[in-house]
Design an enzyme around this catalytic site. Structure first.
Site, PDB file in Angstrom:
ATOM      1  CB  THR A  64      66.528 -37.095  15.398  1.00 24.53           C
ATOM      2  OG1 THR A  64      66.465 -36.799  16.792  1.00 24.53           O
ATOM      3  CG2 THR A  64      67.225 -35.964  14.668  1.00 24.53           C
ATOM      4  CE1 TYR A  88      65.071 -33.674  16.827  1.00 26.01           C
ATOM      5  CE2 TYR A  88      66.950 -32.203  16.999  1.00 26.01           C
ATOM      6  CZ  TYR A  88      66.386 -33.451  17.196  1.00 26.01           C
ATOM      7  OH  TYR A  88      67.118 -34.465  17.768  1.00 26.01           O
ATOM      8  CB  SER A 108      63.868 -42.730  20.877  1.00 22.34           C
ATOM      9  OG  SER A 108      64.938 -41.964  21.392  1.00 22.34           O
ATOM     10  CB  THR A 150      70.064 -41.482  18.136  1.00 27.31           C
ATOM     11  OG1 THR A 150      69.941 -40.120  18.553  1.00 27.31           O
ATOM     12  CG2 THR A 150      70.072 -41.576  16.618  1.00 27.31           C
ATOM     13  CG  ASP A 151      67.990 -39.072  22.962  1.00 30.54           C
ATOM     14  OD1 ASP A 151      69.120 -38.853  22.469  1.00 30.54           O
ATOM     15  OD2 ASP A 151      67.247 -38.158  23.368  1.00 30.54           O
ATOM     16  CE  LYS A 161      72.823 -39.943  20.960  1.00 30.30           C
ATOM     17  NZ  LYS A 161      71.490 -39.327  20.876  1.00 30.30           N
TER      18      LYS A 161
END
Length: 329
Positions: A16, A29, A62, A95-96, A168
């Protein structure tokens, strides 16, 4: 004093932080659209912090990161470790799956220089994109001598996490990561680094897994426990894969039907018992595992337990040795 300036290598993998979409929007996005040079150029004052060199391993979401990507990142980071002109490394990442990459690299990199991973929750084209601030903080942290020898670090939203423990916990907030019970390692505010704790578990240059080339990795999958979880699915997984991580309820618990499958299994597939909960531990248990057929994951969540089990299996570790790995890593 140009001779005192640090040189930081920035390795891009997409995510991202390099995402682009409708102007101003934080959703809709596509990740990994922008080149790392453009991402770096968008950060005011970053060139004043350190001399930067850019590398691109891949430009992907990711969720599409593979062990092939991990191999390339490991090879590149260790080459930069051997380069006396480079003082630290920053990796930009989606970030995933950032927490999985951070944990794996923490186990397999043979480095002592600072290695910092960062990302973003909003794409570069969003209003108030968080990527530029996170990248600034990551470069500041990688350029700080205090970060050397601390293993892989993660910095997001001013907070410094250990690669082993970062999680996360939110799908929307820019403040999406936590280290839960263990506490932060420190903070980065503007250009000031304040580190408070050091990681205790074995990592990077002290890890037995830093010689792993990440090829021909064993196949390990996760069996998720819920009410009326299908024991037949677990039986299939034990027959199909080299290892299975059970994402159990509570402290790594499961229904009686699942326990029956575990206790009747006499094949080579290793079974790790983890908890699907973000806090707490799955410890050796005489009630749910009276025959000691499983390996306790302790505080590692199932997706991280999977990676450690893969490394143990690839190294030919015995069941007892893999259990010890979960205790010390």
């Amino acid at each position: 004093m140009a001779e005192d300036r640090k040189k930081i290598a920035v390795i891009a993998t997409g995510g991202t932080i390099a995402g682009a979409g409708p102007a101003g929007d934080s959703a809709g996005y596509r990740a990994g659209e922008l080149p790392v040079e453009q991402v770096v150029k968008s950060v005011p004052g970053l060139a004043d912090v350190a001399d930067l060199e850019m590398h691109t391993v891949c430009q992907v979401d990711s969720n599409d990161v593979t062990f092939g990507v991990y191999r390339e990142v490991k090879k590149l980071v260790e080459a930069l470790e051997a380069d006396p002109s480079v003082d630290g490394v920053v990796i930009t990442h989606g970030t995933d799956t950032l927490e999985e990459t951070a944990f794996l690299l923490n186990l397999v990199l043979d480095v002592k220089k600072p290695v910092v991973i960062t990302g973003a929750m909003r794409p570069a084209t969003a209003t108030s994109a968080d990527g530029p601030g996170n990248l600034m903080q990551a470069v500041c942290l990688a350029a700080d001598d205090q970060a050397a020898g601390m293993g892989v670090l993660v910095v997001l939203s001013n907070m410094v996490f250990a690669g082993r423990d970062v999680k996360k916990t939110d799908s929307m907030s820019t403040d999406a990561f936590r280290q839960n019970d263990f506490g932060l390692l420190g903070y980065v505010r503007d250009r000031r680094v304040s580190l408070i704790h050091r990681p205790y578990r074995f990592h990077t240059s002290a890890s037995r897994f830093n010689v792993t080339d990440l090829r021909d990795m064993p196949e390990v999958e996760i069996f998720y426990v819920h009410e009326e979880a299908d024991p037949g699915l677990l039986r299939y997984m034990l027959e199909r894969y080299d290892g299975v991580v059970i994402a159990g309820t509570g402290g790594g618990n499961y229904p009686r039907a699942v326990q029956d499958v575990i206790e009747s299994w006499d094949g080579d597939c290793m079974i790790v018992r983890a908890s699907r909960l973000p806090e707490g531990e799955a410890v050796p248990d005489e009630v749910f595992d009276p025959m000691q057929r499983t390996i306790a994951a302790y505080d590692l969540m199932p997706h991280k337990a999977r990676l450690l089990l893969m490394l143990g299996l690839q190294s030919g570790r015995s069941r007892e040795e893999v259990q010890e790995d979960f205790r010390v890593y």
